[in-house]
Scaffold this active site. Structure first.
Site, mmCIF file in Angstrom:
data_model
loop_
_atom_site.group_PDB
_atom_site.id
_atom_site.type_symbol
_atom_site.label_atom_id
_atom_site.label_comp_id
_atom_site.label_asym_id
_atom_site.label_seq_id
_atom_site.Cartn_x
_atom_site.Cartn_y
_atom_site.Cartn_z
ATOM 1 N N HIS A 1 0.854 -1.187 0.000
ATOM 2 C CA HIS A 1 0.000 0.000 0.000
ATOM 3 C C HIS A 1 0.886 1.231 0.000
ATOM 4 O O HIS A 1 1.981 1.223 0.573
ATOM 5 C CB HIS A 1 -0.920 -0.001 1.233
ATOM 6 N N CYS B 1 -6.668 2.554 3.514
ATOM 7 C CA CYS B 1 -6.123 1.853 4.659
ATOM 8 C C CYS B 1 -7.097 2.102 5.791
ATOM 9 O O CYS B 1 -7.267 3.240 6.217
ATOM 10 C CB CYS B 1 -4.732 2.398 4.994
HETATM 11 ZN ZN ZN Z 1 -4.386 -4.433 0.739
#
Ligand code: ZN
Length: 305
Positions: free
Chosen positions: A214, A245
């Site tokens: 990420h 997130c």
């Molecule tokens: Zn992920």
């Protein structure tokens, strides 16, 4: 280092799951179809999870039905992946005729309890059953190790801990194990360490290593290239870089597929994906979602033009 890297396109699952816009079933199918036509061959299309917890994925069966009915796109050979978290999810995924299963393990107890309501060791037992079940059904199966680079509850995750989880998973015999930076905390040094530790554990086993990054702290692409240089041959990415997130509400998402493709192509690494076509999908997705996407290449354009 691999001269060819395969991309697992995760926009339709990891990306959309954290996006404020909920796309219609038809739009999801179009996103996946466009991705397949751009040359993306492994696509995380759906997840078979509790629709009360994840309403964005409630139409998984309908999405798979539409994808499997599209013979023209199917003939290109895409592999549609279904994410499953437990035995019931596996049963639903098999019934829906996914091409691949992705199960999820967790590197820490706190993350496992928060996500799955059980400790990491118990979850590994459950994952072993999912891997065995997928094998029995003749479906390729991979396992993602979440929080492999840091935990939102416990902070630092020791490298030894990740190696232990990979060793335990290797015993269950999946086709592939992915190390996931679920909270976007990693830097390249962590990637080199953890990929090295995982490769040592997997030495001699017929199990591919994959990484999932990420871009929460803007280190995602640096981590991706570090992973490739460390010998990883499969990377997850999301068109437009959509996603997020859950532990950092304003954070950006997965690494953008088109930016990663550009980076790899200019580095002489083949992916088999049409870069311009991937940019077009990112631009289409931005319109479809009704908000800007984080990726850079769809705005700047490919160089040279
Ligand atoms: Zn992920």
């Amino acid at each position: 280092m691999h001269e060819r890297v395969d991309i697992v396109e995760v926009s339709a699952r990891d990306g959309l799951q954290s996006d404020p816009t909920i796309l219609s079933t038809a739009s999801k199918v179009e996103l996946i179809t466009r991705a397949a036509r751009a040359g993306l061959r492994r696509i995380e299309a759906v997840s078979f999870v509790n629709p009360k917890r994840v309403p964005q994925m409630a139409d998984a069966v309908e999405v798979m039905e539409a994808l499997l009915a599209d013979d023209a796109t199917r003939s290109l050979g895409p592999s549609y992946i279904g994410l499953v978290l437990n035995q019931r999810g596996l049963d639903r995924a098999i019934t829906a005729s996914v091409d691949e299963i992705n199960a999820v393990a967790m590197a820490t107890d706190s993350f496992a309890r928060s996500n799955q309501g059980m400790g990491a060791a118990q979850l590994l037992d459950e994952v072993a059953e999912i891997v065995a079940g997928a094998r029995t059904a003749g479906i390729p199966v991979s396992v993602t190790v979440s929080a492999a680079f840091g935990c939102p509850f416990e902070g630092e995750v020791p490298v030894d801990r990740v190696a232990e989880v990979v060793a335990r998973l290797a015993e269950t015999g999946p086709d592939e194990i992915a190390l996931a930076d679920s909270i976007g905390a990693a830097v390249p040094k962590d990637v080199v360490e953890r990929v090295g530790a995982a490769r040592d554990v997997l030495d001699g086993a017929d199990i591919r290593l994959r990484c999932h990054f990420h871009n929460t702290r803007n280190t995602g692409l640096a981590n991706a290239i570090a992973a490739v240089e460390a010998g990883v041959g499969v990377l997850d990415a999301s068109l437009g870089g959509i996603g997020g997130c859950p532990f950092a509400p304003n954070a950006t998402g997965n690494i953008p597929t088109e930016d990663l493709l550009y980076l790899l192509a200019r580095s002489g690494i083949d992916t088999g994906v049409d870069l311009a076509a991937a940019c077009d999908v990112a631009r289409w997705l931005e319109l479809e979602l009704g908000h800007p996407v984080p990726g850079y290449l769809s705005k700047a354009g490919v160089f040279p033009a």
